[in-house]
Design a protein around this motif. Structure first.
Motif, PDB file in Angstrom:
ATOM      1  N   ARG A  66       0.839  -1.202   0.000  1.00  0.00           N
ATOM      2  CA  ARG A  66       0.000   0.000   0.000  1.00  0.00           C
ATOM      3  C   ARG A  66       0.882   1.264   0.000  1.00  0.00           C
ATOM      4  O   ARG A  66       0.619   2.215  -0.731  1.00  0.00           O
ATOM      5  CB  ARG A  66      -0.917  -0.019   1.225  1.00  0.00           C
ATOM      6  N   GLU A  70       1.155   4.164  -2.916  1.00  0.00           N
ATOM      7  CA  GLU A  70       0.992   5.591  -2.608  1.00  0.00           C
ATOM      8  C   GLU A  70       2.171   6.404  -3.153  1.00  0.00           C
ATOM      9  O   GLU A  70       1.987   7.518  -3.665  1.00  0.00           O
ATOM     10  CB  GLU A  70       0.839   5.797  -1.099  1.00  0.00           C
ATOM     11  N   ASP A  73       1.689   6.691  -6.799  1.00  0.00           N
ATOM     12  CA  ASP A  73       0.644   7.684  -7.052  1.00  0.00           C
ATOM     13  C   ASP A  73       1.184   9.102  -6.886  1.00  0.00           C
ATOM     14  O   ASP A  73       0.885   9.992  -7.695  1.00  0.00           O
ATOM     15  CB  ASP A  73      -0.538   7.443  -6.101  1.00  0.00           C
ATOM     16  N   GLN A  74       2.010   9.304  -5.853  1.00  0.00           N
ATOM     17  CA  GLN A  74       2.617  10.628  -5.638  1.00  0.00           C
ATOM     18  C   GLN A  74       3.554  10.989  -6.795  1.00  0.00           C
ATOM     19  O   GLN A  74       3.562  12.132  -7.266  1.00  0.00           O
ATOM     20  CB  GLN A  74       3.386  10.637  -4.301  1.00  0.00           C
TER      21      GLN A  74
END
Length: 150
Positions: A66, A70, A73-74
């Motif tokens: 996870r 993230e 995604d950043q």
């Protein structure tokens, strides 16, 4: 002094400026292409990673997965900002090139107008000189005939 010659240095500078802005635009377009390519690579990587069937066997592995998603995604968000900034920069340079091109075109039209005016002046002068020569010849011929008749 001929006006068209006085405008030539301005024309050269306008051409140099237009060339410089065109080079800058090309560089910014290249940078944009690189940012877009990197964004596409990141999207593909994120999609591949998200679709991979990695079995999370422990809560720690699930948390790591996870956290990694993230971070991806950043990174995608950051790269999208880079693309947006690059695109805006390309738009600015494109506008600058358009303005530089218009400036040069105005100077070219002005120079062409001056050249037309200068040619008219030269043509009129040449015509006056030919008329003067013709009139002198006619006077000379008339004087010669009078002398022959006398």
């Amino acid at each position: 002094m001929m006006q068209s010659r006085r405008i030539d240095p301005l024309l050269r500078r306008a051409q140099e400026h237009e060339d410089s802005v065109a080079r800058e635009l090309a560089e910014r377009q290249n940078t944009l292409a690189q940012h877009e390519s990197r964004l596409e690579e990141l999207r593909q990587y994120a999609e591949d990673y998200a679709n991979s069937q990695m079995a999370a066997t422990s809560p720690a592995q699930l948390a790591n997965r996870r956290a990694f998603l993230e971070r991806i995604d950043q990174a995608l968000k950051q790269q999208l900002q880079n693309v947006d900034r690059s695109r805006a920069s390309v738009d600015i340079e494109r506008d600058r090139l358009l303005l530089a091109s218009r400036d040069k075109q105005v100077l070219e039209q002005l120079a062409a107008s001056y050249r037309v005016q200068e040619k008219l002046i030269v043509d009129r002068r040449d015509q006056r000189e030919m008329d003067d020569v013709g009139a002198r010849r006619a006077r000379l011929a008339a004087t010669t005939r009078e002398n022959e008749d006398a």
